[in-house]
Design a protein around this motif. Structure first.
Motif, PDB file in Angstrom:
ATOM      1  N   THR A  77       0.837  -1.211   0.000  1.00  0.00           N
ATOM      2  CA  THR A  77       0.000   0.000   0.000  1.00  0.00           C
ATOM      3  C   THR A  77       0.864   1.249   0.000  1.00  0.00           C
ATOM      4  OG1 THR A  77      -1.745  -1.172   1.169  1.00  0.00           O
ATOM      5  CG2 THR A  77      -1.794   1.238   1.250  1.00  0.00           C
ATOM      6  N   TYR A  78       1.902   1.225   0.847  1.00  0.00           N
ATOM      7  CA  TYR A  78       2.797   2.387   0.893  1.00  0.00           C
ATOM      8  C   TYR A  78       3.566   2.526  -0.414  1.00  0.00           C
ATOM      9  CZ  TYR A  78       1.762   2.353   5.880  1.00  0.00           C
ATOM     10  OH  TYR A  78       1.118   2.379   7.076  1.00  0.00           O
ATOM     11  N   GLU A  79       3.923   1.415  -1.005  1.00  0.00           N
ATOM     12  CA  GLU A  79       4.627   1.489  -2.287  1.00  0.00           C
ATOM     13  C   GLU A  79       3.704   2.063  -3.373  1.00  0.00           C
ATOM     14  OE1 GLU A  79       6.117  -2.386  -3.067  1.00  0.00           O
ATOM     15  OE2 GLU A  79       7.682  -2.291  -1.530  1.00  0.00           O
ATOM     16  N   ASP A  80       2.427   1.675  -3.291  1.00  0.00           N
ATOM     17  CA  ASP A  80       1.478   2.213  -4.273  1.00  0.00           C
ATOM     18  C   ASP A  80       1.305   3.727  -4.093  1.00  0.00           C
ATOM     19  OD1 ASP A  80       1.147  -0.325  -5.270  1.00  0.00           O
ATOM     20  OD2 ASP A  80      -0.692  -0.749  -4.135  1.00  0.00           O
ATOM     21  N   ILE A  81       1.314   4.187  -2.835  1.00  0.00           N
ATOM     22  CA  ILE A  81       1.210   5.634  -2.582  1.00  0.00           C
ATOM     23  C   ILE A  81       2.387   6.365  -3.206  1.00  0.00           C
ATOM     24  CG2 ILE A  81       1.275   7.380  -0.779  1.00  0.00           C
ATOM     25  CD1 ILE A  81      -0.300   5.440   0.995  1.00  0.00           C
ATOM     26  N   SER A  82       3.582   5.750  -3.040  1.00  0.00           N
ATOM     27  CA  SER A  82       4.763   6.398  -3.641  1.00  0.00           C
ATOM     28  C   SER A  82       4.695   6.372  -5.159  1.00  0.00           C
ATOM     29  CB  SER A  82       6.039   5.710  -3.155  1.00  0.00           C
ATOM     30  OG  SER A  82       6.091   4.382  -3.649  1.00  0.00           O
ATOM     31  N   MET A  83       4.030   5.314  -5.682  1.00  0.00           N
ATOM     32  CA  MET A  83       3.913   5.209  -7.133  1.00  0.00           C
ATOM     33  C   MET A  83       3.020   6.341  -7.694  1.00  0.00           C
ATOM     34  SD  MET A  83       4.750   3.655  -9.901  1.00  0.00           S
ATOM     35  CE  MET A  83       5.516   2.196  -9.272  1.00  0.00           C
ATOM     36  N   GLN A  84       2.086   6.860  -6.875  1.00  0.00           N
ATOM     37  CA  GLN A  84       1.218   7.942  -7.347  1.00  0.00           C
ATOM     38  C   GLN A  84       2.025   9.187  -7.723  1.00  0.00           C
ATOM     39  OE1 GLN A  84      -1.868   8.716  -4.442  1.00  0.00           O
ATOM     40  NE2 GLN A  84      -2.535   6.551  -4.406  1.00  0.00           N
ATOM     41  N   PHE A  85       3.098   9.425  -6.981  1.00  0.00           N
ATOM     42  CA  PHE A  85       3.931  10.594  -7.304  1.00  0.00           C
ATOM     43  C   PHE A  85       4.658  10.387  -8.626  1.00  0.00           C
ATOM     44  CE2 PHE A  85       3.451  10.853  -2.710  1.00  0.00           C
ATOM     45  CZ  PHE A  85       3.083  12.168  -2.521  1.00  0.00           C
ATOM     46  N   VAL A 166      19.228   7.301  -3.941  1.00  0.00           N
ATOM     47  CA  VAL A 166      19.671   7.937  -5.182  1.00  0.00           C
ATOM     48  C   VAL A 166      20.271   6.900  -6.123  1.00  0.00           C
ATOM     49  CG1 VAL A 166      21.241   9.666  -6.163  1.00  0.00           C
ATOM     50  CG2 VAL A 166      19.977  10.188  -4.072  1.00  0.00           C
ATOM     51  N   GLU A 167      21.042   5.957  -5.566  1.00  0.00           N
ATOM     52  CA  GLU A 167      21.660   4.911  -6.395  1.00  0.00           C
ATOM     53  C   GLU A 167      20.604   4.011  -7.037  1.00  0.00           C
ATOM     54  OE1 GLU A 167      24.343   2.782  -3.951  1.00  0.00           O
ATOM     55  OE2 GLU A 167      25.801   4.425  -3.776  1.00  0.00           O
ATOM     56  N   LEU A 168      19.484   3.790  -6.336  1.00  0.00           N
ATOM     57  CA  LEU A 168      18.449   2.911  -6.881  1.00  0.00           C
ATOM     58  C   LEU A 168      17.696   3.590  -8.026  1.00  0.00           C
ATOM     59  CD1 LEU A 168      17.043   1.321  -3.578  1.00  0.00           C
ATOM     60  CD2 LEU A 168      18.508   0.258  -5.292  1.00  0.00           C
ATOM     61  N   ASN A 169      17.780   4.903  -8.155  1.00  0.00           N
ATOM     62  CA  ASN A 169      17.252   5.643  -9.308  1.00  0.00           C
ATOM     63  C   ASN A 169      15.785   5.315  -9.558  1.00  0.00           C
ATOM     64  OD1 ASN A 169      17.314   7.442 -11.485  1.00  0.00           O
ATOM     65  ND2 ASN A 169      18.024   5.847 -12.930  1.00  0.00           N
ATOM     66  N   GLY A 170      14.953   5.483  -8.516  1.00  0.00           N
ATOM     67  CA  GLY A 170      13.517   5.295  -8.685  1.00  0.00           C
ATOM     68  C   GLY A 170      12.968   4.048  -8.028  1.00  0.00           C
ATOM     69  N   LEU A 197      11.862  10.363  -7.074  1.00  0.00           N
ATOM     70  CA  LEU A 197      10.708  10.611  -7.930  1.00  0.00           C
ATOM     71  C   LEU A 197      11.172  11.081  -9.304  1.00  0.00           C
ATOM     72  CD1 LEU A 197       8.432  12.406  -5.299  1.00  0.00           C
ATOM     73  CD2 LEU A 197       8.460  10.002  -5.954  1.00  0.00           C
ATOM     74  N   ASN A 198      11.372  10.124 -10.172  1.00  0.00           N
ATOM     75  CA  ASN A 198      11.825  10.432 -11.531  1.00  0.00           C
ATOM     76  C   ASN A 198      10.626  10.817 -12.412  1.00  0.00           C
ATOM     77  OD1 ASN A 198      14.476   9.800 -10.837  1.00  0.00           O
ATOM     78  ND2 ASN A 198      14.227   7.663 -11.455  1.00  0.00           N
ATOM     79  N   ASN A 199      10.858  11.828 -13.277  1.00  0.00           N
ATOM     80  CA  ASN A 199       9.848  12.202 -14.255  1.00  0.00           C
ATOM     81  C   ASN A 199       9.847  11.164 -15.363  1.00  0.00           C
ATOM     82  OD1 ASN A 199       8.220  13.420 -16.244  1.00  0.00           O
ATOM     83  ND2 ASN A 199       8.934  15.462 -15.727  1.00  0.00           N
ATOM     84  N   GLY A 206      13.508  15.500  -9.340  1.00  0.00           N
ATOM     85  CA  GLY A 206      13.742  16.726  -8.597  1.00  0.00           C
ATOM     86  C   GLY A 206      13.747  16.478  -7.094  1.00  0.00           C
ATOM     87  N   TYR A 207      13.008  15.455  -6.662  1.00  0.00           N
ATOM     88  CA  TYR A 207      12.895  15.190  -5.230  1.00  0.00           C
ATOM     89  C   TYR A 207      13.114  13.688  -4.922  1.00  0.00           C
ATOM     90  CZ  TYR A 207      10.865  19.812  -4.442  1.00  0.00           C
ATOM     91  OH  TYR A 207      10.646  21.160  -4.371  1.00  0.00           O
ATOM     92  N   VAL A 208      13.435  13.481  -3.635  1.00  0.00           N
ATOM     93  CA  VAL A 208      13.437  12.125  -3.051  1.00  0.00           C
ATOM     94  C   VAL A 208      12.328  12.095  -2.028  1.00  0.00           C
ATOM     95  CG1 VAL A 208      14.677  10.499  -1.586  1.00  0.00           C
ATOM     96  CG2 VAL A 208      15.863  11.640  -3.460  1.00  0.00           C
ATOM     97  N   LEU A 209      11.392  11.150  -2.219  1.00  0.00           N
ATOM     98  CA  LEU A 209      10.254  11.031  -1.320  1.00  0.00           C
ATOM     99  C   LEU A 209      10.664  10.271  -0.064  1.00  0.00           C
ATOM    100  CD1 LEU A 209       7.184  11.241  -0.700  1.00  0.00           C
ATOM    101  CD2 LEU A 209       6.938   9.072  -1.950  1.00  0.00           C
ATOM    102  N   LEU A 210      10.280  10.782   1.111  1.00  0.00           N
ATOM    103  CA  LEU A 210      10.499  10.096   2.381  1.00  0.00           C
ATOM    104  C   LEU A 210       9.182  10.087   3.138  1.00  0.00           C
ATOM    105  CD1 LEU A 210      12.163   8.796   4.640  1.00  0.00           C
ATOM    106  CD2 LEU A 210      12.786  11.111   5.416  1.00  0.00           C
ATOM    107  N   MET A 211       8.612   8.875   3.316  1.00  0.00           N
ATOM    108  CA  MET A 211       7.407   8.702   4.111  1.00  0.00           C
ATOM    109  C   MET A 211       7.781   8.001   5.414  1.00  0.00           C
ATOM    110  SD  MET A 211       4.252   7.696   1.589  1.00  0.00           S
ATOM    111  CE  MET A 211       4.975   6.147   1.104  1.00  0.00           C
ATOM    112  N   GLU A 212       7.389   8.602   6.520  1.00  0.00           N
ATOM    113  CA  GLU A 212       7.713   8.034   7.829  1.00  0.00           C
ATOM    114  C   GLU A 212       6.497   7.283   8.372  1.00  0.00           C
ATOM    115  OE1 GLU A 212       8.623   9.684  12.256  1.00  0.00           O
ATOM    116  OE2 GLU A 212       9.850  10.535  10.635  1.00  0.00           O
TER     117      GLU A 212
END
Length: 691
Positions: A77-85, A166-170, A197-199, A206-212
């Motif tokens: 579920t959390y991975e899907d939320i990150s996928m929305q971005f 950053v190394e995982l590139n998305g 968050l790659n375009n 432009g950003y790295v998402l961090l969800m706590e």
């Protein structure tokens, strides 16, 4: 007849209580029952324990699988939320505005839209305590919603997990919990999801998402899951460190158990903790990250229900001990005591008392049969002892007769030896006289030659011849008497040798009787030994008596064989003696005839010499007749001398045989005495038994 045998070591020995048959049977029954009960109980306990462990292990693994699937859905579920971005075009457009816009209002509008988007996601999922966007470019600034703080952006961007993202590139990277939170300043541990968050159009980020996400929220998904008493559920990484634990203080520390290093290994194993306690560990790898969901149950708590079987086993063993004691007491009463009584009777019988009998009451078992066999054995031994005693008395009487016959034989042999010596002396004297007669004939011949020359010398010679004739006549008479006496003694010696031959035959018959008695005794001893062997350990005492009787029978047989051999040799020598005497008897007859003939010649000479003086005038004619008589006399003297020499040689041979016969007779007397001593010893040995 009661006796005390001091020369034989008694076979009676005291039996140690713990080595008796009853005690051995009791211990065997006691040990068998106790061992069976304990073995069955322990096997049941062990099998139950294994079954419980196996069932709990299977159930725990199934539970862990269900919980792991649930957690995988949560993490998905959390991975899907990150996928929305990643797929939200508006988000990437707002990011581009922030990068490219020159006026601040446009940036403010773009920041507000991104914040609203993040706020919507944060509010729609209460488990997310904060979302923080960490810029990858200088034109961008950190954006935080919820409890996230932009002030921590610089600090977070220096951490290893940021570089890893950053190394995982998305790709998604799950960040291990921190005791003080990640994007927030919460004192509770929390884990995070990091993603660049790659375009998707420009492939730029432009950003790295961090969800706590609070650890507490994750553990709530399995908090109601209980594997058993004392069970624990936790999440560990592949290095064996706690990711989530019931005790927050353990997060980040090494786990108490060591799991297989293979990340694809799932299952349930019984492992040993570092403190030595055994636990049943069920584990499964989570699909969202290289973590494992691990459930542990103490084995001690698991098999607590199996202890009831162990306790029941101990109670059953106690009952079995009481039952074994009761059975052992019955065995001692029905088996051990009768065997002890029979053993005591055996020992008393071995000491010589053959009158004892078993008084065990009639019962349908082997003990009563053994008692009956013991009574029959004692009766047969008593009869055997009686018959052996009688046989010993007969052997003793026969030995006495044999001794008396041997003594008479020895006495006869001595008489034969003395007579033979006298015959030898007579033959020697005869030879001497024959030589003197021959010398006298030569002397007469010389006198006849000179008689023609001197009549006076002839007269003197005639007188000497007359005297010599008288002396020869006397000697011939004495020789005739000795020869007749020698003939009579030879005849008596032949008769005595024949009697000795008959005595030897009687001895052989007696020895056959003794040999048969010995064989019967040996057979009876063998039968007694077989009966004792059938009796087993209880017949060892009587086996000693049977061995003694057999040894006595063997000694008697050996003595009888020795006497039989000597008797056979004596019989052969007697036969040779009879043959020699039979050959010597005709020679004695010829010797007597020759002596009679010589005596007649001497009488004729004496008659002629009596008228010799009256016929001196006719001396010339008489000399011729005298010469003829002298020739006849010389021939007769020669024959007498030959016969005397032959008689002397024969007498010496007879004397040698008589001496040898005397030695044989002495040996026979000694053997008779030895047989008498053996017979007396056998009788004394048998008299030691009470019959």
């Amino acid at each position: 007849m009661k006796f005390v045998n001091k020369s034989v070591v008694s076979a009676t020995t005291s039996i140690h209580p713990f080595k008796s048959v009853g005690m051995k049977l009791f211990l065997i029954i006691f040990g068998s029952i106790l061992a069976c009960v304990i073995t069955i109980g322990m096997l049941a306990y062990s099998k139950t324990k294994d079954i419980v462990e196996m069932k709990v292990s299977d159930a725990s693994f199934q539970t862990i699988n269900q919980v792991a699937d649930n957690l995988n859905n949560v993490f998905k579920t959390y991975e899907d939320i990150s996928m929305q971005f990643l797929v939200d075009k508006d988000f990437h457009d707002m990011t581009a505005v922030l990068l490219n816009a020159e006026d601040e209002y446009s940036k403010f509008e773009a920041t507000k839209k991104i914040t609203d988007m993040l706020q919507y996601i944060s509010l729609s999922n209460s488990s997310i305590k904060g979302i923080l966007l960490l810029p990858l470019q200088e034109q961008l600034k950190p954006i935080a919603v919820g409890n996230a703080q932009t002030a921590r952006a610089a600090e977070l961007m220096e951490m290893d997990w940021f570089k890893k993202v950053v190394e995982l590139n998305g790709a998604i990277h799950w960040i291990e919990p921190h005791s003080t939170g990640l994007a927030t300043a919460s004192p509770l541990p929390a884990l995070g999801l990091g993603r660049q968050l790659n375009n998707s159009f420009t492939n730029k980020a432009g950003y790295v998402l961090l969800m706590e996400i609070p650890v507490e929220f994750i553990s709530e998904h399995y908090s109601d899951v209980v594997l058993g008493n004392g069970s624990e559920l936790s999440i560990m990484d592949m290095q064996g460190k706690y990711i989530i634990s019931e005790d927050n203080a353990l997060i980040g520390t090494d786990a108490a158990i060591t799991l297989p290093a293979d990340p694809d290994s799932n299952g349930a194993d019984k492992l040993e903790k570092r403190d030595g306690d055994e636990v049943l560990a069920a584990y499964r790898s989570l699909s969202a990250m290289e973590w494992r969901l691990v459930g542990t149950i103490p084995v001690q708590e698991l098999v607590e229900s199996a202890y009831v079987i162990r306790d029941v086993t101990l109670v059953t063993a106690l009952v079995a001990v009481l039952i074994a004691i009761a059975i052992g007491y019955v065995v001692i009463l029905t088996i051990a005591r009768p065997l002890v009584k029979l053993s005591e009777l055996m020992e008393e019988g071995a000491s010589g008392n053959l009158t004892i009998r078993s008084t065990i009451k009639k019962r349908q078992d082997e003990i009563f049969k053994l008692s009956e066999s013991f009574n029959r054995m004692m009766i047969q031994i008593s009869e055997l002892a009686n018959r052996t005693t009688q046989s010993a008395e007969q052997v003793l009487a026969t030995a006495g007769e044999l001794t008396e016959s041997s003594q008479r034989t020895a006495l006869s042999a001595r008489e034969i030896s003395v007579a033979t010596e006298e015959i030898a002396k007579g033959a020697t004297s005869l030879a001497v006289e024959s030589e003197r007669g021959s010398d006298l004939s030569i002397h007469i011949q010389n006198q006849m030659k000179e008689v023609m020359m001197a009549n006076e010398e002839m007269v003197r010679s005639a007188g000497e011849v007359e005297l010599a004739s008288k002396s020869g006549t006397d000697h011939m008479g004495a020789l005739m008497q000795k020869t007749e006496r020698t003939e009579n003694m030879t005849r008596e010696m032949v008769e005595k040798v024949d009697a000795l031959k008959d005595s030897t035959t009687s001895i052989v018959k007696i020895l056959d009787v003794l040999n048969n008695l010995t064989k019967q005794t040996n057979i009876l001893s063998l039968n007694a030994t077989i009966e004792a062997a059938r009796a087993g350990a209880a017949g060892k005492g009587f086996m000693v008596v049977a061995d003694e009787i057999r040894q006595l029978a063997d000694q008697s047989k050996q003595s009888i064989d020795v006497v039989a051999g000597i008797t056979e040799r004596i019989s052969g020598e007697i036969e040779e003696t009879v043959n020699v005497l039979s050959e010597a008897y005709p020679l004695f007859r010829e010797q007597i005839e020759s002596v009679k003939e010589a005596n007649g010649i001497f009488l004729s000479v004496q008659g002629q010499m009596g008228g010799f003086q009256q016929r001196l005038d006719d001396v010339t004619s008489s000399v011729a007749e005298l010469e003829k008589s002298q020739n006849v006399l010389a021939e007769a003297m020669t024959n007498v001398s030959a016969v005397a020499e032959e008689s002397s040689a024969t007498s010496e041979e007879v004397a040698s045989l008589s001496s040898e016969q005397l030695n044989v007779s002495d040996g026979l007397v000694k053997l008779s005495e030895q047989l008498d001593a053996v017979s007396r010893g056998l009788k004394e040995t048998l008299m030691k038994f009470k019959i």
